[in-house]
Every structure is written in structure tokens, then in C-alpha cells.
Design a protein around this motif. Structure first.
Motif, PDB file in Angstrom:
ATOM      1  N   GLU A  23      26.137 -30.382 -15.752  1.00  0.00           N
ATOM      2  CA  GLU A  23      26.927 -30.441 -16.982  1.00  0.00           C
ATOM      3  C   GLU A  23      28.326 -29.864 -16.775  1.00  0.00           C
ATOM      4  O   GLU A  23      29.319 -30.387 -17.282  1.00  0.00           O
ATOM      5  CB  GLU A  23      26.198 -29.647 -18.076  1.00  0.00           C
ATOM      6  CG  GLU A  23      26.992 -29.448 -19.358  1.00  0.00           C
ATOM      7  CD  GLU A  23      26.371 -28.386 -20.247  1.00  0.00           C
ATOM      8  OE1 GLU A  23      27.132 -27.590 -20.821  1.00  0.00           O
ATOM      9  OE2 GLU A  23      25.126 -28.346 -20.355  1.00  0.00           O
ATOM     10  N   LEU A  24      28.403 -28.774 -15.998  1.00  0.00           N
ATOM     11  CA  LEU A  24      29.677 -28.097 -15.767  1.00  0.00           C
ATOM     12  C   LEU A  24      30.415 -28.615 -14.544  1.00  0.00           C
ATOM     13  O   LEU A  24      31.530 -28.172 -14.264  1.00  0.00           O
ATOM     14  CB  LEU A  24      29.433 -26.585 -15.599  1.00  0.00           C
ATOM     15  CG  LEU A  24      28.828 -25.858 -16.797  1.00  0.00           C
ATOM     16  CD1 LEU A  24      28.509 -24.418 -16.436  1.00  0.00           C
ATOM     17  CD2 LEU A  24      29.774 -25.913 -17.984  1.00  0.00           C
ATOM     18  N   ASP A  25      29.764 -29.541 -13.831  1.00  0.00           N
ATOM     19  CA  ASP A  25      30.321 -30.033 -12.562  1.00  0.00           C
ATOM     20  C   ASP A  25      30.587 -28.858 -11.615  1.00  0.00           C
ATOM     21  O   ASP A  25      31.644 -28.747 -10.994  1.00  0.00           O
ATOM     22  CB  ASP A  25      31.615 -30.816 -12.801  1.00  0.00           C
ATOM     23  CG  ASP A  25      32.050 -31.596 -11.546  1.00  0.00           C
ATOM     24  OD1 ASP A  25      31.176 -31.913 -10.713  1.00  0.00           O
ATOM     25  OD2 ASP A  25      33.257 -31.854 -11.408  1.00  0.00           O
ATOM     26  N   VAL A  26      29.594 -27.976 -11.547  1.00  0.00           N
ATOM     27  CA  VAL A  26      29.682 -26.788 -10.692  1.00  0.00           C
ATOM     28  C   VAL A  26      28.863 -27.008  -9.438  1.00  0.00           C
ATOM     29  O   VAL A  26      27.681 -27.368  -9.503  1.00  0.00           O
ATOM     30  CB  VAL A  26      29.157 -25.533 -11.439  1.00  0.00           C
ATOM     31  CG1 VAL A  26      28.953 -24.383 -10.461  1.00  0.00           C
ATOM     32  CG2 VAL A  26      30.130 -25.125 -12.528  1.00  0.00           C
ATOM     33  N   ASP A  85      34.140 -16.865 -12.199  1.00  0.00           N
ATOM     34  CA  ASP A  85      34.285 -18.316 -12.334  1.00  0.00           C
ATOM     35  C   ASP A  85      34.490 -18.673 -13.817  1.00  0.00           C
ATOM     36  O   ASP A  85      33.598 -18.447 -14.639  1.00  0.00           O
ATOM     37  CB  ASP A  85      33.036 -19.010 -11.795  1.00  0.00           C
ATOM     38  CG  ASP A  85      33.185 -20.524 -11.736  1.00  0.00           C
ATOM     39  OD1 ASP A  85      33.632 -21.117 -12.729  1.00  0.00           O
ATOM     40  OD2 ASP A  85      32.823 -21.115 -10.698  1.00  0.00           O
ATOM     41  N   PRO A  86      35.652 -19.238 -14.177  1.00  0.00           N
ATOM     42  CA  PRO A  86      35.931 -19.530 -15.592  1.00  0.00           C
ATOM     43  C   PRO A  86      34.903 -20.442 -16.252  1.00  0.00           C
ATOM     44  O   PRO A  86      34.532 -20.233 -17.408  1.00  0.00           O
ATOM     45  CB  PRO A  86      37.312 -20.200 -15.543  1.00  0.00           C
ATOM     46  CG  PRO A  86      37.927 -19.721 -14.273  1.00  0.00           C
ATOM     47  CD  PRO A  86      36.795 -19.591 -13.307  1.00  0.00           C
ATOM     48  N   LYS A  87      34.452 -21.486 -15.553  1.00  0.00           N
ATOM     49  CA  LYS A  87      33.466 -22.405 -16.131  1.00  0.00           C
ATOM     50  C   LYS A  87      32.170 -21.682 -16.468  1.00  0.00           C
ATOM     51  O   LYS A  87      31.588 -21.871 -17.544  1.00  0.00           O
ATOM     52  CB  LYS A  87      33.172 -23.549 -15.150  1.00  0.00           C
ATOM     53  CG  LYS A  87      34.265 -24.584 -15.007  1.00  0.00           C
ATOM     54  CD  LYS A  87      33.792 -25.702 -14.094  1.00  0.00           C
ATOM     55  CE  LYS A  87      34.838 -26.784 -13.928  1.00  0.00           C
ATOM     56  NZ  LYS A  87      34.363 -27.878 -13.032  1.00  0.00           N
ATOM     57  N   LEU A  88      31.700 -20.861 -15.533  1.00  0.00           N
ATOM     58  CA  LEU A  88      30.439 -20.157 -15.738  1.00  0.00           C
ATOM     59  C   LEU A  88      30.569 -19.118 -16.850  1.00  0.00           C
ATOM     60  O   LEU A  88      29.660 -18.939 -17.662  1.00  0.00           O
ATOM     61  CB  LEU A  88      29.988 -19.490 -14.431  1.00  0.00           C
ATOM     62  CG  LEU A  88      29.717 -20.439 -13.261  1.00  0.00           C
ATOM     63  CD1 LEU A  88      29.331 -19.655 -12.017  1.00  0.00           C
ATOM     64  CD2 LEU A  88      28.613 -21.430 -13.623  1.00  0.00           C
ATOM     65  N   ALA A  90      32.546 -19.193 -19.390  1.00  0.00           N
ATOM     66  CA  ALA A  90      32.660 -19.859 -20.687  1.00  0.00           C
ATOM     67  C   ALA A  90      31.315 -20.390 -21.183  1.00  0.00           C
ATOM     68  O   ALA A  90      31.041 -20.401 -22.395  1.00  0.00           O
ATOM     69  CB  ALA A  90      33.672 -20.997 -20.591  1.00  0.00           C
ATOM     70  N   ARG A  91      30.442 -20.805 -20.264  1.00  0.00           N
ATOM     71  CA  ARG A  91      29.171 -21.417 -20.647  1.00  0.00           C
ATOM     72  C   ARG A  91      28.082 -20.390 -20.953  1.00  0.00           C
ATOM     73  O   ARG A  91      27.158 -20.666 -21.736  1.00  0.00           O
ATOM     74  CB  ARG A  91      28.678 -22.342 -19.509  1.00  0.00           C
ATOM     75  CG  ARG A  91      27.382 -23.111 -19.814  1.00  0.00           C
ATOM     76  CD  ARG A  91      27.556 -23.997 -21.040  1.00  0.00           C
ATOM     77  NE  ARG A  91      26.502 -24.947 -21.260  1.00  0.00           N
ATOM     78  CZ  ARG A  91      25.334 -24.696 -21.885  1.00  0.00           C
ATOM     79  NH1 ARG A  91      25.078 -23.478 -22.324  1.00  0.00           N
ATOM     80  NH2 ARG A  91      24.463 -25.673 -22.086  1.00  0.00           N
TER      81      ARG A  91
END
Length: 293
Positions: A23-26, A85-88, A90-91
Motif C-alpha cells: 500500500e505504501l510502496d515500501v 521513514d516519513p511514509k512509515l 505517517a501510516r
């Protein structure tokens, strides 16, 4: 009581972890040391081994997708999670809201490098974390230095690093992490974690290190001064302390004088000394320094 009522709260498994990552493309990176725990029993084991009080505020470094975070929220009053990690980052609050709606307000997420934080909105009493292998020791020492409220903790690190963190003087793995850790308290090995409970699976096992903060050492030397002795002693660990500390003291002669004042054999090597001997050496430097320096 029904079986549903007695079941432990759900945790993130392999399917959920991969779904969130997609979902986060991580894609887990070696640069950030990202290996996500995908086994609920391992999370429960870590939380149980940490021996948390339900009133505690837990500091978690590198929460990732939230595997351990959920377990910590079940056991403690509050979790402060530091994620680089900004994506992590934020989620994570959304994941907690979805899986632990009653605990969502007990989570605080800080987007930052753990090596740079010196203050937090809540005072942590415990550190529990699956630490990136490449910065594990610096992170632990940094947090113990800047957050004296941390009374105890449990960290998961590379197994070889775990052995170095808990080694006693004279052990072949004894070194800088062992001595600097002893400045803050007692560290011990609390278990080994296999490779298959992670995604992606690392090529080496992980070790659990438990620590208890001890009383601040009684000394006229500062932490910085003591750590300078430790760094010098192990920078050239094959050399005698007289030779290894020559640069630190100013000359081999001054190093020898300081060692004698401290009651340490100048022909000994750093790997044989405990934290108290290094403290004594740091204190002795003042006694042998030339006047006016």
C-alpha cells in the motif's frame, strides 16, 4: 469465557505486513536496516521479556509498520515511537487506530533520526525496540545519555552485537560497547531470535539485550572524559595501555604515570579492564598533567 474473549489481541502477520508495505510502496532497505517482524509469537515474547509495568511510557525506535508497536500498546500506558521513514511514520497512527482504536490516543509518533533526538513530549521509562543493525549501539548509548528517565529496556540487535554489548572483561568479544554500556548499568543477553520471523529474512540471527540502569558512577571525571579513555584503549587493542593511551595522555610516559596513579598495570590491555578502572584512569590524568595545560 469464550475462546474469542480469551484470545490475545491480533497482531500484524506476514500477510498484513506485506499488504501495508504494498500500500505504501515500501521496500525494506539495508540502508535503514529495515527487517519487519512478521510473527506474532515473537512480538509477544519480546513484550513479555521486557517486563513492562502497565503505567510505563515506552520509547520505541524504528517502529516500521507497527508489529511491535501494537504489542507495546497492549502492555504499557503510552508508546513514543521514533521513525526516520516519513511514509512509515505517517501510516503508523492509522494502523493503530484500525487495530487498537481504544489505544490510538496512547501513541505518539516522532518523525526523526533517533541519533538526533534529545527531548521528547513524554518522559520515557523503558526502551523496547527492534533496532537497525548498523546503528544499534550508538542509538542505545545516545538514548541512555540524553534520557536519564530510561530505567530499563530490551533491544533486539544483531546477535554478534548483542554478545559484544553484554561481554565481561577478558572475553574475546569485550570492547567499547561492553564498557560504555557498563557506565550506565547492567546489560545481559535475554535470548536469541531466528531469521524466519522477519521480512525480509536477515542472513544472521538476532539477539535480545536487556538492560537495567544503575546508579550514576561516583567520579570527578565526566562521561566524555571516561569515554575518551575507552576509545583510545580499544582503538589499538593489541597494544599495551601504555602505548595505546600515549596519544590520549600526551606521551607514553604520561600515560604510564596516569596508569600507575590509577593502580593499573601499564603493560595490561584494555580488554582486561572494567568500567571502574577506566574511570580511575580518567581521574588520574589530572594528577599527572603538566602545570599550565
Amino acid at each position: 469465557m469464550t475462546s474469542v474473549e480469551s484470545s490475545p489481541p491480533p497482531l500484524l502477520g506476514a500477510t498484513e505486513i506485506r499488504r501495508l508495505a504494498g500500500e505504501l510502496d515500501v521496500r525494506p532497505t539495508k540502508t535503514l536496516g529495515q527487517n519487519f517482524v512478521i510473527d506474532g509469537n515473537t512480538i509477544r515474547r519480546i513484550v513479555a521479556t521486557a517486563k513492562l509495568d502497565p503505567t510505563e511510557t515506552v520509547l520505541e525506535v524504528g517502529p516500521g509498520l507497527g508489529s511491535l508497536t501494537l504489542g507495546l500498546l497492549d502492555a504499557a500506558a503510552r508508546v513514543v515511537a521514533v521513525e526516520i521513514d516519513p511514509k512509515l511514520a505517517a501510516r503508523l497512527p492509522q494502523t493503530v487506530t484500525e487495530m487498537r482504536p481504544a489505544k490510538a490516543e496512547n501513541l505518539t509518533v516522532i518523525l526523526s533520526d533517533a541519533l538526533k533526538i534529545t527531548e521528547l513530549p513524554h518522559e520515557p521509562t523503558a526502551l523496547v525496540a527492534n533496532l537497525p543493525y548498523n546503528v544499534a549501539v550508538p542509538v542505545v548509548l545516545h538514548l541512555l545519555e540524553h534520557f536519564p528517565s530510561l530505567r530499563h529496556g530490551l533491544v533486539m540487535v544483531q546477535d554478534e552485537v548483542a554478545d559484544r554489548m553484554v561481554a565481561d572483561p577478558g572475553n574475546k568479544t569485550y570492547g567499547v560497547p561492553s564498557v560504555k554500556g557498563a557506565w550506565y548499568g547492567t546489560m545481559r543477553k535475554a535470548g536469541v531470535i531466528g531469521m524466519n520471523v522477519f521480512w525480509p529474512a536477515p542472513k544472521i540471527r538476532s539477539g535480545l539485550v536487556s538492560f537495567e540502569r544503575g546508579p550514576r558512577p561516583v567520579t570527578t571525571a565526566s562521561r566524555k572524559e571516561v569515554f575518551a579513555v575507552i576509545d583510545s584503549a580499544f582503538a589499538q587493542r593489541r597494544k599495551t595501555l601504555r602505548a595505546a593511551l600515549a596519544g590520549w595522555a600526551g606521551s607514553p610516559t604520561l600515560a604510564e604515570e596516569a596508569l600507575k596513579v590509577a593502580g593499573v598495570d601499564p603493560q595490561a590491555r584494555g580488554e582486561k579492564l572494567g568500567i571502574n578502572e577506566f574511570i580511575a584512569i580518567a581521574e588520574a590524568k589530572v594528577a599527572v598533567e603538566p602545570e599550565g595545560k
